[in-house]
Design an enzyme around this catalytic site. Structure first.
Site: not given
Length: 665
Positions: A26-28, A30, A70
């Protein structure tokens, strides 16, 4: 029970189960999946999951937008699935393995041309402006014929125009070394050796007799001293040879002397090969490509070629294959056969306009749908300015029928455009501004392109309306569904709510509205969120907001509130304002991959902050050196609480400067 346990279980099921997941990270904002079989992902079912804000596929990854929370969702997903996550770089590596050779080649082309596109756009605008000054006849004389001042301006603008297009090989060889992770200054030096003033200019070769072409005479062999100004393929071949030689010699030369011998053994053989083998071969190959395409555009079936190109360009954008057109366009411009013009770029600009016009029709059909307009209106504007992805992925592909209408309109516009032999002097300036790069001396010029633009506006608009009303290419967005859209703004009684629901609606209406002040998080150039080069943010999938392209490293809080989260990778910070607005401060684009290295965080969860609070320091140089953009974004991730949002400032701003306010219900 985790906060998102149920949603995580549903997402696991709808992406095809644990066995369909090759990698996940995951990123910030998504969840990033690499799926064994992307077709098993049920996108309609995923879209119905409450915590999912959208999804798209990019570079072999299936990305599901969750939002500011997320990280919590990701932890619940790991618990539900029993899958341990991978790093973002590992996920990217796995995703590339899922791509076929053509996709990888196209991806490489995209990575090479993306960094130099801004310069090409500027060069195109300059050439377009000079084209007007010296090419348009006003009553028997051009502007430069009538004015000494404009003659000087025209001559001066030759400098940047010349630098960008004549010395294009320098940009290409630099970009290749940047992509390959090798020494970028060597790429620049290699590019300079391809365009050195010592060499015969590539544009003069055709008019120079063979006996007059200068040569290096080595006694046993002679090599033509020919430059490769404006040439694409010779520069790409030379750039890749340099990169692979450097990588090879790095592995085999001891580190103690590598600083001396790696550059020498990589650069010198590449320069020799570029002028003896790669340059002549690349020139020959480029001419073949140019001649074949030009023949197709001028043959007896050119109408079919141009209609097919206009029709199919938008689907090419979806696959990423459209990046190939950049190289083809530039090769056409470099060719004597085409008089240094391209017929493809005008049709690309028309495709941009057609997609925007289809969105305009959707706005008309769905008028009153305020939530959708937050995506559709910016997407339409960006289309008309030459960027189609927000419109295609945010609106047209969602409903299908506007996308097909745009394809058909683009096909007819391209057909007429080619029939009138409209050509462009350069590329990069798309949409409505594309008229600035049209060659006024060949074919129908400005007038014919203007008519083509009208076709690209009218046909998609009409077809979108017709397709929707008659249910053509349209299974979901029926005319009889407009009652729901018409309900926006209606009273509770008008739409038949129960008495308890009416009370709730009335209480919400009566709630006192408050305002929150907004500030610049960093000094730099203020940008609209739609101008950010990331579809998740530019399409407002995460919410509305704004961005600043920074000129300093110190990042301040854009609002007053409480720190709700600091991401482990340090590139993003969550803030909750006193009125309940969730604000995401995102430093750089795709900087999750940098694992916190360029960031120093000055706050922690539950800290009270204001515009005077320095949240973090971002090492802009380190971010740029990693190939990332430094934009600092302020995004309101729970947009349902915001009634209005307005910025009073524009252009250059100073950190902590008052930029405007949001009205919160």
């Amino acid at each position: 029970m985790g906060k998102y346990e149920e949603d995580a279980k549903r997402l696991l099921k709808e992406v095809g189960g644990k066995e369909n997941i090759n990698a996940v990270t995951h990123c910030a904002t998504r969840m990033r999946f690499v799926l064994n079989d992307p077709d098993k992902a049920d996108q309609e079912a995923i879209d119905d999951i409450p915590s999912v804000k959208g999804m798209f596929t990019n570079a072999g990854q299936f990305q599901v937008i969750i939002g500011n929370d997320v990280a919590t969702f990701y932890n619940d997903f790991k618990e539900a699935s029993g899958i341990e996550g991978t790093s973002t770089e590992d996920a990217k590596s796995v995703a590339k393995k899922n791509q076929n050779p053509l996709q990888r080649a196209v991806g490489a082309l995209a990575e090479i041309f993306a960094p130099i596109i801004p310069a090409i756009i500027v060069g195109g605008l300059i050439l377009g402006f000079r084209n007007i000054l010296e090419g348009v006849d006003f009553g028997g004389a051009t502007i430069v014929d009538r004015s000494t001042f404009w003659t000087a301006i025209n001559d001066f603008l030759w400098l940047p125009g010349e630098a960008i297009f004549q010395f294009l090989p320098v940009g290409i060889t630099w970009s290749v070394t940047r992509k390959m992770g090798t020494t970028q200054i060597l790429g620049i030096v290699l590019g300079i050796t391809l365009v050195s003033p010592q060499l015969l200019d590539a544009n003069e070769v055709a008019s120079t007799a063979a006996a007059d072409i200068p040569q290096w005479d080595f006694g046993f062999a002679q090599v033509d001293m020919i430059g490769y100004q404006g040439q694409v393929i010779p520069a790409m071949l030379a750039g890749f040879l340099l990169a692979y030689l450097e990588i090879f010699f790095r592995k085999h030369i001891p580190e103690a002397v590598s600083m001396i011998f790696v550059p020498l053994f990589a650069l010198l053989p590449t320069i020799i090969a570029a002028h003896v083998i790669l340059g002549p071969f690349g020139w020959w190959l480029g001419n073949i490509i140019s001649n074949v395409i030009f023949a197709g555009l001028t043959s007896s079936v050119s109408w079919l070629f141009s209609f097919a190109f206009g029709l199919l360009y938008s689907p090419l954008v979806i696959t990423g294959l459209h990046h190939m057109s950049n190289a083809i366009d530039l090769q056409l411009i470099a060719s004597e056969v085409t008089s240094h013009t391209t017929s493809l770029w005008p049709m690309i600009a028309l495709s941009n306009i057609a997609q925007g016009s289809a969105v305009l029709a959707v706005i008309y059909l769905h008028r009153g749908n305020k939530k959708e307009e937050q995506v559709s209106i910016p997407a339409m504007i960006s289309c008309y300015l030459g960027v189609t992805e927000p419109a295609m992925f945010g609106i047209n592909l969602k409903f299908i029928y506007p996308f097909v209408a745009a394809m058909i309109g683009s096909g007819f516009a391209g057909l007429f455009n080619n029939f009138m032999d409209v050509r462009a002097n350069s590329i990069g300036v798309g949409g409505l501004p594309g008229i600035l790069v049209i060659n006024s001396q060949i074919g129908g010029g400005y007038l014919a392109f203007a008519i083509s633009m009208v076709i690209a506006i009218v046909i998609p608009f009409i077809l979108t309306v017709v397709f929707r009303k008659r249910g053509i290419f349209n299974k979901e967005d029926r005319e009889d569904s407009t009652a729901e859209l018409a309900a926006v703004g209606a009273t509770a009684g008008d739409i038949g709510l129960s008495s308890s629901e009416e009370d709730t609606a009335a209480s919400l209406t009566d709630t006192q509205k408050v305002t929150e002040k907004l500030f610049a998080p960093v000094s730099g150039e203020l940008l609209k969120i739609t101008a950010v080069d990331d579809p998740v943010f530019s399409q407002k999938m995460m919410g509305d907001g704004y961005a600043v392209k920074p000129t300093e490293d110190q990042i301040y809080s854009p609002v007053a509130g409480t720190i709700s989260s600091v991401f482990e990778t340090k590139h993003a910070i969550g803030i909750l304002t006193d009125s309940g607005v969730e604000v995401l401060v995102h430093m750089g684009l795709d900087t999750v991959e940098l694992k916190g290295a360029p960031f120093t965080i000055n706050v922690k969860e539950n800290d009270q902050v204001s515009s005077d609070t320095q949240l973090a320091t971002m090492d802009r140089k380190a971010v740029k050196d990693a190939g990332k953009q430094t934009d600092v974004l302020t995004v309101f991730t729970n947009g349902d609480k915001i009634n209005s949002f307005a910025l009073v400032g524009e252009g250059e701003v100073t950190a902590q400067e008052d930029l405007g306010e949001i009205e919160v219900s």
